[in-house]
Design an enzyme around this catalytic site. Structure first.
Site, PDB file in Angstrom:
ATOM      1  N   HIS A  54       0.880  -1.093   0.084  1.00 35.10           N
ATOM      2  CA  HIS A  54      -0.156   0.020   0.188  1.00 35.10           C
ATOM      3  C   HIS A  54       0.688   1.457  -0.005  1.00 35.10           C
ATOM      4  O   HIS A  54       0.494   2.078   0.737  1.00 35.10           O
ATOM      5  CB  HIS A  54      -1.045  -0.064   1.122  1.00 35.10           C
ATOM      6  CG  HIS A  54      -2.118  -1.054   1.123  1.00 35.10           C
ATOM      7  ND1 HIS A  54      -2.628  -1.573   0.059  1.00 35.10           N
ATOM      8  CD2 HIS A  54      -2.576  -1.658   1.911  1.00 35.10           C
ATOM      9  CE1 HIS A  54      -3.275  -2.580   0.243  1.00 35.10           C
ATOM     10  NE2 HIS A  54      -3.433  -2.663   1.578  1.00 35.10           N
ATOM     11  N   HIS A 109      -9.995   1.231   0.874  1.00 33.28           N
ATOM     12  CA  HIS A 109      -9.900  -0.026   1.712  1.00 33.28           C
ATOM     13  C   HIS A 109     -10.742   0.021   2.991  1.00 33.28           C
ATOM     14  O   HIS A 109     -10.215  -0.241   3.952  1.00 33.28           O
ATOM     15  CB  HIS A 109      -8.369   0.248   2.504  1.00 33.28           C
ATOM     16  CG  HIS A 109      -7.732  -1.038   2.638  1.00 33.28           C
ATOM     17  ND1 HIS A 109      -8.064  -1.902   3.825  1.00 33.28           N
ATOM     18  CD2 HIS A 109      -6.625  -1.990   2.130  1.00 33.28           C
ATOM     19  CE1 HIS A 109      -7.445  -2.948   3.824  1.00 33.28           C
ATOM     20  NE2 HIS A 109      -6.588  -2.924   2.906  1.00 33.28           N
ATOM     21  N   GLU A 122     -11.328  -4.343  -2.323  1.00 31.07           N
ATOM     22  CA  GLU A 122     -10.424  -3.377  -2.942  1.00 31.07           C
ATOM     23  C   GLU A 122     -10.211  -3.372  -4.469  1.00 31.07           C
ATOM     24  O   GLU A 122      -9.228  -4.142  -4.937  1.00 31.07           O
ATOM     25  CB  GLU A 122      -8.977  -3.383  -2.254  1.00 31.07           C
ATOM     26  CG  GLU A 122      -9.079  -3.729  -0.747  1.00 31.07           C
ATOM     27  CD  GLU A 122      -7.765  -4.258  -0.180  1.00 31.07           C
ATOM     28  OE1 GLU A 122      -6.768  -3.519  -0.357  1.00 31.07           O
ATOM     29  OE2 GLU A 122      -7.931  -5.136   0.543  1.00 31.07           O
TER      30      GLU A 122
HETATM   31  C1  GLA Z   1      -4.596  -5.587   2.126  1.00 25.80           C
HETATM   32  C2  GLA Z   1      -3.491  -6.544   2.208  1.00 25.80           C
HETATM   33  C3  GLA Z   1      -3.696  -7.731   3.445  1.00 25.80           C
HETATM   34  C4  GLA Z   1      -3.687  -6.719   4.801  1.00 25.80           C
HETATM   35  C5  GLA Z   1      -4.528  -5.434   4.714  1.00 25.80           C
HETATM   36  C6  GLA Z   1      -4.384  -4.585   5.768  1.00 25.80           C
HETATM   37  O1  GLA Z   1      -5.840  -6.271   2.115  1.00 25.80           O
HETATM   38  O2  GLA Z   1      -3.770  -7.629   1.121  1.00 25.80           O
HETATM   39  O3  GLA Z   1      -2.952  -8.581   3.432  1.00 25.80           O
HETATM   40  O4  GLA Z   1      -2.064  -6.227   4.666  1.00 25.80           O
HETATM   41  O5  GLA Z   1      -4.384  -4.911   3.573  1.00 25.80           O
HETATM   42  O6  GLA Z   1      -4.229  -5.190   6.931  1.00 25.80           O
END
Ligand code: GLA
Length: 377
Positions: A128, A202, A341
């Site tokens: 991210h 998210h 997402e």
């Molecule tokens: C995304 C990632 C997960 C986790 C979340 C936040 O969805 O794919 O593995 O890191 O973000 O916790």
């Protein structure tokens, strides 16, 4: 697809429950970080009763109220009541994630013959956007609009070289709440040097909105994807594009999330601690199409997610450990949320067979997410 159309016929969209004015966008104070930085909020309200609070810390959805089948409003997203809690937390609750949503292997990629190293923050990989990502930046409120829909435009300028990424990137996130109670996010970005970009929302959805029935394991999930991108044990795609048929990742028809989440024979489920996977969406990237649908049988709430993105990550809240208290005094435990997402594929810059996630000067990146809310009677 046929199943989705049939289900849609049984749904009722919300009737307007008030005639008082059109949709409105109003600025409010949310609070301050420990260092005194002020964090603002914008409240978007619609005549259907659906309302959303967007805050400048991470251009994120802080609350989202929708009616259940009895018309009772409930907050259907996880998060916190104060800015510092968001700042200290690593779950990206409701945030705009970027520059590059999801993972880049070892934080390394090559563009136009040059190799770039971005910050790593997840088992030696970049997640991210690295740390801090766009979720921890304070965005600027550019404008508010009222009328048939209410909207707010927030912007952030990421300087050339931030977290190791090339090019100054100007990003906007526009949240629009329509009078039919649909929340739309438009992400746009431009750059002054060739770069990579992948922006996503998210939000952790919990359609029950009731502490007594908080687990999402009985929610019915449908994802319009015939393929997915299997990962290694650090959740980096292997590069294979595999059919979902015959795997726990087949959500082409509505299926309870909990039904196959404990399938110990499936290595991908073990690697992900549940679901944490990119699905290759059917239909043409760039066109707004139905990607996923979630239904909570108890409250009757239904969420449909539309997007222009080529993929969608489904993460089942596997890292919520029951160790902290969120909004409304609720402790968040594993499986308490459905995170969907829309995105470019993870690690796309390192897989030539994945859709490219590059952006050149003179071109505008544009990606859309629409959350459509309804109830099943
Ligand atoms: C995304 C990632 C997960 C986790 C979340 C936040 O969805 O794919 O593995 O890191 O973000 O916790």
């Amino acid at each position: 697809m046929r199943a989705i159309l049939t289900a849609a016929l049984c749904l009722s969209a919300f009737a307007a429950i008030s005639n008082a004015g059109a949709a409105q966008a109003r600025r409010a104070a949310f609070g301050a970080l420990a260092d005194g930085t002020r964090i603002d909020a914008v409240d978007l309200t619609s005549r259907t009763g659906v309302r959303a609070r967007i805050i400048t810390l991470g251009a994120r959805i802080q609350s989202l109220y929708t009616p259940d089948r009895a018309g009772k409003l409930g907050d259907i997203v996880l998060g916190f009541a104060s800015p510092q809690r968001y700042f200290d937390d690593g779950n990206y609750f409701g945030a705009t994630v970027g520059r590059f949503a999801n993972r880049i292997a070892k934080g390394r990629f090559t563009l136009d013959g040059r190799t770039y190293q971005v910050t790593v923050n997840d088992h030696g990989n970049s997640l991210h956007g690295g740390s801090p990502g766009f979720d921890k930046r304070v965005w600027t409120i550019e404008s508010l609009h009222d009328g048939a829909s209410a909207s707010v435009v927030m912007s952030y300028v990421s300087p050339d070289g931030e977290q190791g990424y090339p090019g100054a990137l100007r990003v906007t996130a526009t949240y629009t709440l329509t009078d039919s109670g649909e929340l739309r996010i438009d992400y746009s970005a431009t750059t002054d040097r060739p770069t990579i970009v992948n922006l996503s929302g998210h939000s952790y959805f919990n359609l029950a909105s009731s502490p007594a029935h908080f687990s999402t394991m009985r929610d019915l999930l449908q994802i319009n994807a015939s393929h997915f991108t299997p990962v290694d044990d650090t959740l980096i795609p292997t590069g294979t594009i595999a059919p979902v048929a015959g795997t726990p990742f087949d959500f082409r028809t509505p299926t309870p999330i909990g039904l196959r989440i404990r399938d110990g024979n499936d290595r991908q489920i073990r690697y992900c601690h549940g679901y944490d996977m990119n699905f290759v969406l059917d239909g043409r990237p760039g066109t707004l199409r139905l990607a996923a649908r979630v239904e909570d049988p108890r409250s009757g709430r239904v969420l449909e997610v539309y997007t222009t993105a080529p993929g969608i990550q489904f993460y089942s809240g596997n890292f919520l450990g029951g160790s902290f208290v969120g909004k409304h005094g609720i402790v968040y435990r594993q499986g308490d949320a459905v995170v969907l997402e829309p995105q470019d594929f993870p690690d796309a810059p390192n897989h030539p067979n994945f859709p490219a996630a590059t952006l050149d000067p003179g071109v505008t990146y544009h990606s859309v997410i629409v959350y459509r809310f309804s109830v099943r009677r």
